[in-house]
Design an enzyme around this catalytic site. Structure first.
Site, PDB file in Angstrom:
ATOM      1  N   TYR A 175     -13.898 -52.282   5.739  1.00 35.69           N
ATOM      2  CA  TYR A 175     -14.824 -52.093   4.760  1.00 35.69           C
ATOM      3  C   TYR A 175     -14.343 -52.336   3.331  1.00 35.69           C
ATOM      4  CZ  TYR A 175     -11.921 -47.695   4.675  1.00 35.69           C
ATOM      5  OH  TYR A 175     -10.899 -46.802   4.954  1.00 35.69           O
TER       6      TYR A 175
ATOM      7  N   HIS B 271     -20.192 -46.514   8.036  1.00 40.99           N
ATOM      8  CA  HIS B 271     -18.765 -45.865   8.023  1.00 40.99           C
ATOM      9  C   HIS B 271     -18.950 -44.526   8.335  1.00 40.99           C
ATOM     10  CE1 HIS B 271     -15.922 -43.529   5.812  1.00 40.99           C
ATOM     11  NE2 HIS B 271     -15.054 -44.677   6.025  1.00 40.99           N
TER      12      HIS B 271
ATOM     13  N   ARG C 181     -21.667 -39.721   5.470  1.00 40.08           N
ATOM     14  CA  ARG C 181     -21.294 -39.871   4.114  1.00 40.08           C
ATOM     15  C   ARG C 181     -21.769 -41.020   3.361  1.00 40.08           C
ATOM     16  NH1 ARG C 181     -16.166 -38.191   6.032  1.00 40.08           N
ATOM     17  NH2 ARG C 181     -15.217 -40.340   5.017  1.00 40.08           N
TER      18      ARG C 181
ATOM     19  N   GLU D 262     -15.553 -35.992  12.053  1.00 35.74           N
ATOM     20  CA  GLU D 262     -14.087 -36.258  11.849  1.00 35.74           C
ATOM     21  C   GLU D 262     -13.630 -34.740  11.044  1.00 35.74           C
ATOM     22  OE1 GLU D 262     -11.893 -39.358   9.920  1.00 35.74           O
ATOM     23  OE2 GLU D 262     -10.077 -38.821  10.733  1.00 35.74           O
TER      24      GLU D 262
ATOM     25  N   HIS E 269     -13.748 -40.578  16.824  1.00 42.48           N
ATOM     26  CA  HIS E 269     -13.521 -39.125  16.309  1.00 42.48           C
ATOM     27  C   HIS E 269     -14.310 -38.051  17.138  1.00 42.48           C
ATOM     28  CE1 HIS E 269     -10.524 -40.748  13.677  1.00 42.48           C
ATOM     29  NE2 HIS E 269     -11.487 -40.892  12.794  1.00 42.48           N
TER      30      HIS E 269
ATOM     31  N   ASP F  13      -6.275 -46.160  14.815  1.00 47.43           N
ATOM     32  CA  ASP F  13      -6.902 -45.709  13.637  1.00 47.43           C
ATOM     33  C   ASP F  13      -5.834 -45.958  12.460  1.00 47.43           C
ATOM     34  OD1 ASP F  13      -8.611 -44.628  11.561  1.00 47.43           O
ATOM     35  OD2 ASP F  13      -8.655 -42.420  12.628  1.00 47.43           O
TER      36      ASP F  13
HETATM   37 ZN    ZN Z   1     -11.132 -44.683  10.889  1.00 46.24          ZN
END
Ligand code: ZN
Length: 453
Positions: free
Chosen positions: A131, A215, A218, A245, A279, A330
């Site tokens: 991103y 993403h 949020r 998460e 997650h 991650d």
């Molecule tokens: Zn991530």
């Protein structure tokens, strides 16, 4: 093209609960053409001649490992975030200071070193959840996909495949606050403009493909989700999304939308067999059912989840509900898929005080074939004719692995026990060293460049 013959002391073949001894693996170019356990060979006399030119692979040879969730630049933070208290959100502030400093040249250099470290760990394909699209002030580069192109090139130089999961990131909060500060470079304005930019990107090299990512709830408003899903489905591309998460994300989603993030994603068609939820730590029973019932995959990132004090996701329940499990490093707090794999089982033991939730072969599948499938490479992650010639050899004579039966390797080995890595038929790691990248030296140089500026 000529045939290359590899003679594995042990190889773990698809659907087998345990590795097999003395397996002849034949490859031509980037493909496996034949797999033959020597015990099955009808004519040993003829075999002697064939085996004379075989490359010996002492130890256990696995299919290529797939790291289904990576943010390459987080590697710069390893070991730097452990002073004092804090939580995911304070860690994120530190992460943003690194994000603010990268440009296409420095990101290429850093990611090349990070991906080479992954290659040393036996990773043959990475899913980069990307991103950092634009300039730090949010302005476009001359090539609006310059940062993504840098990551694709980094993977090529490190010798591994990449699925660039181009991530739609539009807002700072579930209630739609605008991106500010270091987040400005993440945003395309709206999902239509995100799709236009991604549409214009053709990655250089057949080691790369493009997928899509939301993403999180949020960062992508509900009314923008459909456009991302539409792009992914139209291109038959994998679609990934960070899911639950943090409890705070669930609370905000309930407050704004009156439902959980998993329910919101389901209502907008985000879930499905080509979707991977990353997650999936804090889920309701209904959420587990939504993921499993739709065949949505789940990518667990246990070493990051423990590093960030996220919690333990319901891995066993999700698998039983129908979600294929894959693994990701991650944040690269650790780059070791053996550690990720055993953590899936061991974390479940800590929670339940029961042993034996995942068989060794299930952990192997999470680290290999399921991860590749989650990244859109259906022809990788198995030692089988027709599959990509990815071979990861793990020594069984190190201090960690000596005396360990081959089936126990996911509970004993570390990334340091990987001796050889073949990706698409090319040797990328030999004798535990990357063939083209001085990994420690490049990590030091590239991390100092972004940390100390
Ligand atoms: Zn991530």
């Amino acid at each position: 093209m000529t045939t290359t013959r590899w003679l594995a002391e042990y190889a773990w073949l698809p659907d087998d609960p345990e590795p097999t001894a003395d397996v002849l693996i034949e490859t031509i170019g980037g493909r496996i053409t034949a797999v033959t356990p020597l015990a099955d060979r009808a004519a040993p006399a003829a075999g002697v001649e064939v085996l004379a030119d075989a490359v010996r692979l002492p130890g256990l040879t696995l299919p290529g490992l797939a790291n289904a969730h990576s943010h390459a630049f987080h590697r710069a933070l390893r070991g730097r975030t452990h002073a004092g208290r804090g939580d995911f959100w304070t860690w994120r502030d530190l992460m943003y200071t690194v994000a603010d400093r990268l440009d296409p040249d420095t990101y290429l250099a850093l990611a090349r070193a990070v991906y080479a470290e992954l290659a040393l760990a036996g990773v043959t394909c990475v899913g980069e959840f990307h991103y950092l699209h634009h300039r730090p002030d949010g302005g476009r580069y001359a090539d609006p996909n310059a940062m993504g192109a840098a990551l694709v090139e980094a993977a090529a130089q490190a010798g591994i495949r990449i699925t660039l999961l181009d991530t739609c990131y539009l807002t700072a909060t579930v209630d739609g606050r605008a991106l500010t500060g270091p987040q400005r470079r993440f945003g395309d304005g709206d999902a239509a403009r995100w799709a236009d930019r991604v549409e214009a990107f053709t990655p250089a090299g057949d080691h790369a493909r493009v997928g899509a990512a939301v993403h999180s709830v949020r960062a992508v408003p509900a009314d923008q989700l459909d456009a991302v899903v539409e792009w992914a489905r139209r291109h038959d591309a994998p679609l990934h999304v960070h899911l639950s998460e943090q409890p705070a994300e669930n609370d905000a989603c309930r407050a704004v939308h009156g439902r959980t993030p998993a329910r919101l994603l389901a209502d907008h068609g985000v879930l499905g067999p080509t979707t991977t939820a990353v997650h999936a730590t804090h889920l309701t029973s209904a959420d587990v059912g939504l993921l499993g019932g739709s065949g949505t995959g789940v990518c667990l990132c246990p070493t990051t989840e423990r590093d960030l004090a996220d919690g333990i996701g319901p891995a066993r329940r999700m698998a039983e509900a129908g979600s294929p499990l894959s693994l990701g490093s991650d944040s690269h707090a650790v780059a070791d898929l053996f550690e990720e794999a055993r953590a899936v089982e061991l974390d479940e033991r800590l929670r339940t005080r029961q042993r034996g939730h995942f068989a060794p072969a299930a952990l192997r599948d999470a680290a290999t074939v399921t991860g590749h499938a989650a990244l859109g490479w259906a022809d990788a992650g198995r030692i089988a004719p027709g599959d990509r010639a990815d071979l990861v050899t793990v020594r069984l004579d190190s201090a960690r692995t000596a005396g360990v039966p081959p089936v126990g390797v996911f509970f004993a080995a570390t990334a340091a026990d990987v001796t050889q890595v073949v990706v698409d038929g090319r040797v990328v790691v030999r004798d535990g060293r990357h063939t083209t990248v001085d990994v420690p030296a490049e990590l030091v140089a590239t991390i100092q460049a972004v940390i100390s500026r």
